[in-house]
Each structure stands twice: as C-alpha cells, then as structure tokens.
Design a protein around this motif. Structure first.
Motif, mmCIF file in Angstrom:
data_model
loop_
_atom_site.group_PDB
_atom_site.id
_atom_site.type_symbol
_atom_site.label_atom_id
_atom_site.label_comp_id
_atom_site.label_asym_id
_atom_site.label_seq_id
_atom_site.Cartn_x
_atom_site.Cartn_y
_atom_site.Cartn_z
ATOM 1 N N GLU A 429 0.914 -1.227 -0.162
ATOM 2 C CA GLU A 429 -0.109 -0.046 -0.086
ATOM 3 C C GLU A 429 0.836 1.283 -0.194
ATOM 4 O O GLU A 429 0.388 2.343 -0.322
ATOM 5 C CB GLU A 429 -0.995 0.012 1.279
ATOM 6 C CG GLU A 429 -0.300 0.213 2.484
ATOM 7 C CD GLU A 429 -1.209 0.232 3.608
ATOM 8 O OE1 GLU A 429 -2.372 -0.095 3.575
ATOM 9 O OE2 GLU A 429 -0.942 0.397 4.755
ATOM 10 N N ASN A 430 2.216 1.216 0.445
ATOM 11 C CA ASN A 430 2.983 2.240 0.249
ATOM 12 C C ASN A 430 4.069 2.249 -1.032
ATOM 13 O O ASN A 430 4.073 1.139 -1.785
ATOM 14 C CB ASN A 430 3.917 2.325 1.236
ATOM 15 C CG ASN A 430 3.127 2.483 2.678
ATOM 16 O OD1 ASN A 430 2.445 3.132 2.588
ATOM 17 N ND2 ASN A 430 3.416 1.615 3.773
ATOM 18 N N ASP A 431 4.589 3.082 -1.392
ATOM 19 C CA ASP A 431 5.719 3.468 -2.595
ATOM 20 C C ASP A 431 6.895 2.479 -2.065
ATOM 21 O O ASP A 431 7.443 2.030 -2.960
ATOM 22 C CB ASP A 431 6.097 4.661 -2.732
ATOM 23 C CG ASP A 431 5.252 5.397 -3.719
ATOM 24 O OD1 ASP A 431 4.314 4.690 -4.294
ATOM 25 O OD2 ASP A 431 5.089 6.601 -3.750
ATOM 26 N N CYS A 432 6.824 2.138 -0.867
ATOM 27 C CA CYS A 432 7.869 1.372 -0.277
ATOM 28 C C CYS A 432 9.393 1.387 -0.777
ATOM 29 O O CYS A 432 10.079 0.583 -1.246
ATOM 30 C CB CYS A 432 7.510 -0.118 -0.256
ATOM 31 S SG CYS A 432 8.279 -1.366 0.387
ATOM 32 N N CYS A 433 9.932 2.560 -0.740
ATOM 33 C CA CYS A 433 11.168 2.836 -1.183
ATOM 34 C C CYS A 433 12.116 3.142 -0.065
ATOM 35 O O CYS A 433 13.592 3.080 -0.235
ATOM 36 C CB CYS A 433 11.125 4.018 -2.152
ATOM 37 S SG CYS A 433 12.552 4.314 -3.428
#
Length: 459
Positions: A429-433
């Motif tokens: 659900e996040n860009d997860c960077c």
C-alpha cells in the motif's frame, strides 16, 4: 467494488440509468507502432517489451518462470502512480504459457518499478502546502465541488478518462490533486494550479523518459505484439424494483441514500457473497459482471475488492465462510436461519517484506487478455509471413532463421496456452522505497520490487 446482485433482469421495463462503479477497465486499443511510445514507461500496454522506470535496469531474471526458469512474455504494463506521491510508478506482469507450468505458483509474476520525479515532487509540495492552508475555508465549500484538471503526467489525453479520483488515473493519466475526501481549494487556487501545470508540462514529460533497451538482454526476450491499453469506467445496470401486486407497498432497500453508497464514490463495499452450496454461483456472478463489458482485459481498483472467478480454495481464503449460527434442536426454539454472507477479507495476503505494510488489491487480469494476446500473435505471424514472401525470402537460410526465431520466442516446442481464469495482483500500500539496500542509506530515489499474484485457474 463488490459483486453485482444475481437477480438482475434484462427486461426493458426494469432497466434504469446505469450505475458507475469504482472500477477502471483496461481495453485493447490497437497496435503500438511508434518506438517513442514503446520506450515510454507512461504508456500502458498489452504485450510488447517493458519500458522501465528505474535507471538501474532490472535483471532479466525478473521475468523468469519459477517452474521452468524460462524467460516469460510481458502480459501487461500499467502506468499507475499513487496519489500524493512524488514517485512515478509502473506495474509489470509476466506470464508463462508453457502447458507444463499452468496451475503452478510462479508462472505469473508481477513487479512494480518506482522512481522519484523531482519536478513533480516540487509541484506536489506546493500543492499540498496550499491545500493545508485552504482546508478551513474549503470545508464550507463541500457542495461546490469542481472537476480537477488532469495533471501534466498525462502523455495521452484519453477521451475515456475516469472522472473520479483513484490513486491512479491509470493507463497514461495521473490523478488530479487532491484525491482525499476533502473538497478542492477555491476557484482562484484551481486556476493558479492549472497555469502552473501548463508551464511545467515539458519538464514533467522529460522526467518521465524511460530506460532504453537498445543494448539490453530484454530486447531479445520473447514478447507478444504490443497493443495500447485504453481506459473506460465500468457501468452496470441498477437492481430492478420488485414487481408486486397492486396496493402492496414495501420500503425500497435501494433508496436515494443507498444508491449513492452503491455508486463510484462508495462501491458495493458492504455486499457479500452468499454462503451457498451452489458452487457455480460465484462463476455465474463473474460472467454476468464481466458481460457488461466483454472486451475488458484488466480490472483496476486500488484498495478495492477483487472479482472472484470461481468457488475454489483461493475464494475461500479471500472470502472466508462466516461462522454458522447454532441450529436449535428443540421445537419451541425453531427459527429461520438467514443465509450467511461471505465478505472480502485480505488477511491471508502476505504483507510487504520490505516495510511490513499490508498488501492491497490493485488489479486483476481477465480471461479476454488471453484471447487478445493469441489473436495479436496470429495477426503478427501472418503479417511477417506476407512480408517475407513479398521480399522473396524463401531460401533455406531464411527458413532456418525463422524456425530458430520461433523456437527462441516459445522457449520450447512444447504446447503453449495460458489457462487461468483471473490473476489478482496485490501490491504494497506504500511506495516502499525507504530502506532499500540499493539506496545506500540515503534518500531512496528508485526501487524494483516483486508483488503478490494470486491466480484462480480455469479448471
């Protein structure tokens, strides 16, 4: 999104205005015949070769089948940046067509590529700051909603663009700002924003340039003929009113307020599947829902509810059966037990291993995609054969090269045919960077991560 009622009728006297759902449908829209579009990560596609966002080109192993270890063909690439995020984002799905790999995990794989867009990040920061300042004023303007301008991320102005804010106006269009439930800023702010968008369009487009494949192993990977993927909103008929004898009155369960909840703003989020012993009911509902737009190859609803293909083990995981109420055993306690409803419960979907956030449903591939890819391949084969005959390329050497190319494209003389009913993609659900190893501990500017694909096979 939630399923449509099974008892809908097609009779003309019962059909009213169609209801727009929160689902975007991806429809094939002709061959991609320009190299610039093929190299543009913001152009969504069926088949073809991938256009990557990360500057560090991913390894070819990203597209390897987990069963036969052969390189798979790209099925779809979707341009789908998250709302209120400075990251450009694209989703890539590969599939293996070997018959021996069907009905096995790892024969369909999905990856997401993200890259920080500095030009848009600055614009976004200003817009969010303005939005925060105007929030007290805009709270009083709820009844005066205005249509937001599609931001300059859009490289193709689709006539079928979705009019509602979805985390991504996918397939070539990014979301208007803001997307959250609060009203937009006053008119003067909107006009200023439009001018700013127009002036920064060139820099944003430049920022979207993708990694080239001219000297890459990806260019020689097997692929289907590339097709454009256009967007259309999903419309379904409303439930019919019950036909009752004269003089009989009932309260309409789908009054004005309820219809609003069932529209694109709310979806059928509270509706569930009946926990019935009729095992084909899920498939019947699937075919009825898909039948309203038979050309759909993709269903997209970020953080929505997938449309299950059949009553199988995966259906039981995503839509678990509710606990049955205890049945009375004595005659005085006799009562009618209502049919229990199954509702979507994504707890069984693995969380993101990088940031430990939940994965949410993003999109699903539909059966028509198989037909489209097969048809495009046949048409491309006929066209190639025709060009070869016109050019007089009938020598033994040419035929040998053609056979070698065909074998490379298929990976094996083995029979090839995909057999899935639907492939559901669940993304972080996040860009997860943040915390990526390749960022070296500094600000993460790009990432390449595999996501979860759950497949319901066509038995």
């Amino acid at each position: 999104m939630a399923p449509v009622e099974d008892d809908w009728s097609d009779s003309e006297d019962e059909l009213g205005s169609e209801v727009e759902t929160a689902v975007l449908l991806g429809i094939p829209d002709g061959p991609i015949d320009t190299q610039s579009d093929l190299a543009d990560a913001a152009v969504s596609r069926i088949g073809g070769t991938p256009a990557f966002l990360p500057a560090r080109e991913p390894s070819l192993s990203s597209s390897q089948c987990a069963n036969c270890a052969e390189t798979m063909e790209l099925l779809v690439q979707l341009w789908c940046p998250f709302e209120d995020s400075p990251m450009d984002r694209a989703l890539y799905v590969w599939g293996c067509a070997r018959s021996s790999c069907q009905k096995k995990d790892g024969s369909i794989r999905a990856w997401r590529g993200i890259r920080r867009n500095e030009a848009y990040a600055k614009k976004l920061e200003k817009k969010l700051a303005k939005k925060k300042q105007k929030e007290p004023i805009s709270q009083s303007a709820t009844s005066q909603q205005k249509t937001a301008k599609v931001n300059p991320f859009s490289l193709q102005n689709s006539a079928a663009a979705s009019p509602f804010g979805l985390g991504t106006q996918i397939f070539g269009q990014s979301p208007p700002l803001p997307r959250d439930p609060s009203p937009p800023p006053p008119e003067e702010s909107v006009e200023e924003s439009d001018a700013e968008s127009d002036s920064s369009e060139e820099s944003l487009i430049t920022a979207l340039a993708s990694t080239g494949l001219s000297s890459s192993p990806w260019i020689s990977a097997p692929s289907y003929p590339p097709l454009y993927l256009s967007t259309t909103s999903e419309y379904v008929p409303p439930p019919p009113k019950a036909k009752l004898p004269p003089g009989v009155q009932i309260q309409d369960p789908l009054d004005d307020d309820e219809m609003k909840k069932s529209s694109k703003d709310g979806g059928w989020s509270l509706e569930g599947y009946e926990n019935s012993l009729e095992i084909d009911s899920v498939f019947d509902r699937f075919t009825k829902r898909v039948g309203y737009e038979g050309e759909q190859c993709i269903r997209y609803e970020l953080k929505g509810v997938p449309l299950p293909f059949s009553s199988d083990k995966l259906f039981d995981k995503l839509f678990p059966a509710p606990p049955a109420p205890p049945l009375p055993v004595t005659k005085p306690d006799f009562k009618v037990v209502p049919v229990q409803k199954r509702t979507y419960t994504p707890a069984s979907v693995p969380r993101c291993p990088i940031c430990n956030s939940p994965r949410v449903f993003e999109c699903q591939l539909m059966p028509n995609l198989i037909n489209v890819l097969r048809s495009a391949s046949k048409d491309a084969g006929k066209e190639t054969g025709g060009r070869r005959k016109k050019a007089g390329l009938e020598s033994d050497e040419e035929r040998r090269k053609a056979v070698e190319a065909a074998l490379r494209a298929s990976g094996s003389p083995e029979k090839r045919a995909m057999e899935w009913g639907t492939c559901m993609v669940f993304s972080c659900e996040n860009d997860c960077c943040i915390g990526d190893a390749e960022s070296g501990g500094g600000k993460c500017t790009e990432s390449w991560r595999e996501e979860v694909v759950l497949v319901q096979w066509d038995d």
